[in-house]
Design an enzyme around this catalytic site. Sequence first.
Site, PDB file in Angstrom:
ATOM      1  N   ASP A 143       0.875  -1.167   0.000  1.00 57.27           N
ATOM      2  CA  ASP A 143       0.000   0.000   0.000  1.00 57.27           C
ATOM      3  C   ASP A 143       0.929   1.237   0.000  1.00 57.27           C
ATOM      4  O   ASP A 143       2.124   1.117   0.315  1.00 57.27           O
ATOM      5  CB  ASP A 143      -0.867  -0.018   1.267  1.00 57.27           C
ATOM      6  CG  ASP A 143      -1.607   1.273   1.486  1.00 57.27           C
ATOM      7  OD1 ASP A 143      -2.254   1.746   0.542  1.00 57.27           O
ATOM      8  OD2 ASP A 143      -1.522   1.835   2.608  1.00 57.27           O
TER       9      ASP A 143
ATOM     10  N   ASP B 151      -0.281   5.094   0.765  1.00 60.41           N
ATOM     11  CA  ASP B 151      -0.630   6.142   1.742  1.00 60.41           C
ATOM     12  C   ASP B 151      -0.668   5.576   3.158  1.00 60.41           C
ATOM     13  O   ASP B 151      -1.435   4.663   3.448  1.00 60.41           O
ATOM     14  CB  ASP B 151      -1.977   6.776   1.379  1.00 60.41           C
ATOM     15  CG  ASP B 151      -1.899   7.463   0.032  1.00 60.41           C
ATOM     16  OD1 ASP B 151      -0.997   8.295  -0.139  1.00 60.41           O
ATOM     17  OD2 ASP B 151      -2.729   7.149  -0.852  1.00 60.41           O
TER      18      ASP B 151
ATOM     19  N   GLU C  91      -1.075  11.058   4.128  1.00 62.67           N
ATOM     20  CA  GLU C  91      -2.441  11.559   4.365  1.00 62.67           C
ATOM     21  C   GLU C  91      -2.405  12.916   5.045  1.00 62.67           C
ATOM     22  O   GLU C  91      -2.957  13.886   4.532  1.00 62.67           O
ATOM     23  CB  GLU C  91      -3.258  10.559   5.198  1.00 62.67           C
ATOM     24  CG  GLU C  91      -3.558   9.249   4.502  1.00 62.67           C
ATOM     25  CD  GLU C  91      -4.463   9.357   3.272  1.00 62.67           C
ATOM     26  OE1 GLU C  91      -4.798  10.482   2.852  1.00 62.67           O
ATOM     27  OE2 GLU C  91      -4.809   8.312   2.703  1.00 62.67           O
TER      28      GLU C  91
ATOM     29  N   GLY D 134     -10.335   6.991  -1.508  1.00 65.21           N
ATOM     30  CA  GLY D 134     -10.526   7.668  -2.796  1.00 65.21           C
ATOM     31  C   GLY D 134     -10.873   9.126  -2.559  1.00 65.21           C
ATOM     32  O   GLY D 134     -11.784   9.442  -1.782  1.00 65.21           O
ATOM     33  N   GLY D 135     -10.129  10.022  -3.182  1.00 64.63           N
ATOM     34  CA  GLY D 135     -10.320  11.451  -2.952  1.00 64.63           C
ATOM     35  C   GLY D 135     -11.674  11.973  -3.414  1.00 64.63           C
ATOM     36  O   GLY D 135     -12.315  12.772  -2.713  1.00 64.63           O
ATOM     37  N   LYS D 136     -12.129  11.544  -4.569  1.00 66.18           N
ATOM     38  CA  LYS D 136     -13.436  12.017  -5.076  1.00 66.18           C
ATOM     39  C   LYS D 136     -14.545  11.490  -4.162  1.00 66.18           C
ATOM     40  O   LYS D 136     -15.473  12.213  -3.803  1.00 66.18           O
ATOM     41  CB  LYS D 136     -13.654  11.527  -6.517  1.00 66.18           C
ATOM     42  CG  LYS D 136     -12.681  12.122  -7.526  1.00 66.18           C
ATOM     43  CD  LYS D 136     -13.016  11.736  -8.953  1.00 66.18           C
ATOM     44  CE  LYS D 136     -12.702  10.310  -9.298  1.00 66.18           C
ATOM     45  NZ  LYS D 136     -11.276   9.983  -9.418  1.00 66.18           N
ATOM     46  N   GLU D 137     -14.405  10.230  -3.785  1.00 70.07           N
ATOM     47  CA  GLU D 137     -15.391   9.600  -2.895  1.00 70.07           C
ATOM     48  C   GLU D 137     -15.396  10.299  -1.535  1.00 70.07           C
ATOM     49  O   GLU D 137     -16.443  10.471  -0.912  1.00 70.07           O
ATOM     50  CB  GLU D 137     -15.044   8.115  -2.718  1.00 70.07           C
ATOM     51  CG  GLU D 137     -15.182   7.268  -3.976  1.00 70.07           C
ATOM     52  CD  GLU D 137     -13.988   7.333  -4.936  1.00 70.07           C
ATOM     53  OE1 GLU D 137     -13.072   8.167  -4.720  1.00 70.07           O
ATOM     54  OE2 GLU D 137     -13.965   6.558  -5.908  1.00 70.07           O
ATOM     55  N   ARG D 138     -14.190  10.733  -1.092  1.00 69.17           N
ATOM     56  CA  ARG D 138     -14.070  11.391   0.217  1.00 69.17           C
ATOM     57  C   ARG D 138     -14.734  12.770   0.205  1.00 69.17           C
ATOM     58  O   ARG D 138     -15.362  13.180   1.177  1.00 69.17           O
ATOM     59  CB  ARG D 138     -12.583  11.495   0.593  1.00 69.17           C
ATOM     60  CG  ARG D 138     -12.329  11.896   2.014  1.00 69.17           C
ATOM     61  CD  ARG D 138     -10.872  11.656   2.399  1.00 69.17           C
ATOM     62  NE  ARG D 138     -10.548  10.254   2.323  1.00 69.17           N
ATOM     63  CZ  ARG D 138      -9.390   9.764   1.864  1.00 69.17           C
ATOM     64  NH1 ARG D 138      -8.426  10.565   1.477  1.00 69.17           N
ATOM     65  NH2 ARG D 138      -9.194   8.471   1.836  1.00 69.17           N
TER      66      ARG D 138
ATOM     67  N   ALA E   3      -7.559  19.441  -9.203  1.00 71.25           N
ATOM     68  CA  ALA E   3      -6.746  20.512  -8.613  1.00 71.25           C
ATOM     69  C   ALA E   3      -5.992  19.982  -7.405  1.00 71.25           C
ATOM     70  O   ALA E   3      -4.811  20.278  -7.200  1.00 71.25           O
ATOM     71  CB  ALA E   3      -7.639  21.683  -8.211  1.00 71.25           C
TER      72      ALA E   3
HETATM   73  C1  XBP Z   1      -5.545   6.006   0.287  1.00 73.79           C
HETATM   74  C2  XBP Z   1      -6.691   6.788  -0.103  1.00 73.79           C
HETATM   75  C3  XBP Z   1      -6.516   7.793  -1.148  1.00 73.79           C
HETATM   76  C4  XBP Z   1      -5.818   9.053  -0.710  1.00 73.79           C
HETATM   77  C5  XBP Z   1      -6.162  10.181  -1.634  1.00 73.79           C
HETATM   78  O1  XBP Z   1      -5.980   4.754   0.852  1.00 73.79           O
HETATM   79  O2  XBP Z   1      -7.776   6.605   0.383  1.00 73.79           O
HETATM   80  O3  XBP Z   1      -7.782   8.130  -1.586  1.00 73.79           O
HETATM   81  O4  XBP Z   1      -6.228   9.418   0.583  1.00 73.79           O
HETATM   82  O5  XBP Z   1      -5.805   9.886  -2.932  1.00 73.79           O
HETATM   83  P1  XBP Z   1      -5.046   3.475   0.852  1.00 73.79           P
HETATM   84  P2  XBP Z   1      -6.709  10.364  -4.189  1.00 73.79           P
HETATM   85  O6  XBP Z   1      -3.787   3.844   1.566  1.00 73.79           O
HETATM   86  O7  XBP Z   1      -5.819   2.442   1.625  1.00 73.79           O
HETATM   87  O8  XBP Z   1      -4.814   3.050  -0.576  1.00 73.79           O
HETATM   88  O9  XBP Z   1      -7.234  11.707  -3.842  1.00 73.79           O
HETATM   89  O10 XBP Z   1      -5.777  10.357  -5.348  1.00 73.79           O
HETATM   90  O11 XBP Z   1      -7.825   9.347  -4.296  1.00 73.79           O
HETATM   91 MG    MG Z   2      -2.990   3.148   3.387  1.00 73.87          MG
END
Ligand code: XBP
Ligand code: MG
Length: 261
Positions: free
Chosen positions: A10, A12, A19, A53-57, A94
């Site tokens: 993984d 992040d 994060e 996921g950033g869009k989902e967040r 962005a």
């Molecule tokens: C990471 C995420 C990602 C990042 C943001 O989770 O949830 O969405 O926070 O990245 P993991 P994007 O470590 O479990 O993979 O905005 O590019 O989605």
């Molecule tokens: Mg992670």
Amino acid sequence: MSQLEALIFDVDGTLADTERDGHLVAFNMAFKEAGLDWHWSAELYGDLLAVTGGKERIRYYLDDFYPSERGEKFSSPATQDEAFIEFVAGLHAAKTHFYKQLMAEGAVPLRSGVVRLFKEAREANMRLAIATTTTPGNVTALLTHTLGEDSIDWFEVIAAGDIVAAKKPAADIYHYAIEQMNLKPEQCLAFEDSHNGILSSKGADLKTVITINDYTKDHEFTGADLILSDFGEPDQPMSVLSGDCDDSYFSLSTARKIHQA
Ligand code: XBP
Ligand code: MG
């Protein structure tokens, strides 16, 4: 018992504290640039991390946090259907731009032991892969700015972002990485930092090592094969929080022992 053929990481929270020091900062920069008066605190972001996921967040924030913060639902500039999807996608693009900029500035170092473990794995011809929900360009930015331009080629597969329809906690991203390498789950070891991460790796039947961080230290890690503070270094020992391990830092030999156990 199969031999250990590949390590799947993984990104992040596992390779780096991206994060708090990367994604959160970039989200807030994108909101400001868009003229929105949203500002996510480090504490709120901990709750928002429940959704990957950033869009989902962003959508999760608007659905579950914005209305209680503001006393009303978000209703501008576009709340419905396609216009809203575009609005979120624009904000997220962005955010990705700002995130890459932060990586180029060296805002986030790799966590303890990561470079050492990669180096040892490469010298032993261990196969390496990435399985993450973040945008592919973010992975490239983190790796190249911390490990050098060539580091992208160290990984046989970089499974990232929207490459699969269902992000973690679904197992799809791990299934994809394993399939691309033409391996079976029992030939691999996964590295994760979060509850959603281990749901995903275990959903793909992978033995999993967890390294916790400030955001995930209280997460539930049912089924984890080893839980560590970090990978550690010879002069900076790791703490073993759960599991059977006498090593003071995580090496390829530790990986093989956990895989065989
Ligand atoms: C990471 C995420 C990602 C990042 C943001 O989770 O949830 O969405 O926070 O990245 P993991 P994007 O470590 O479990 O993979 O905005 O590019 O989605
Ligand atoms: Mg992670």
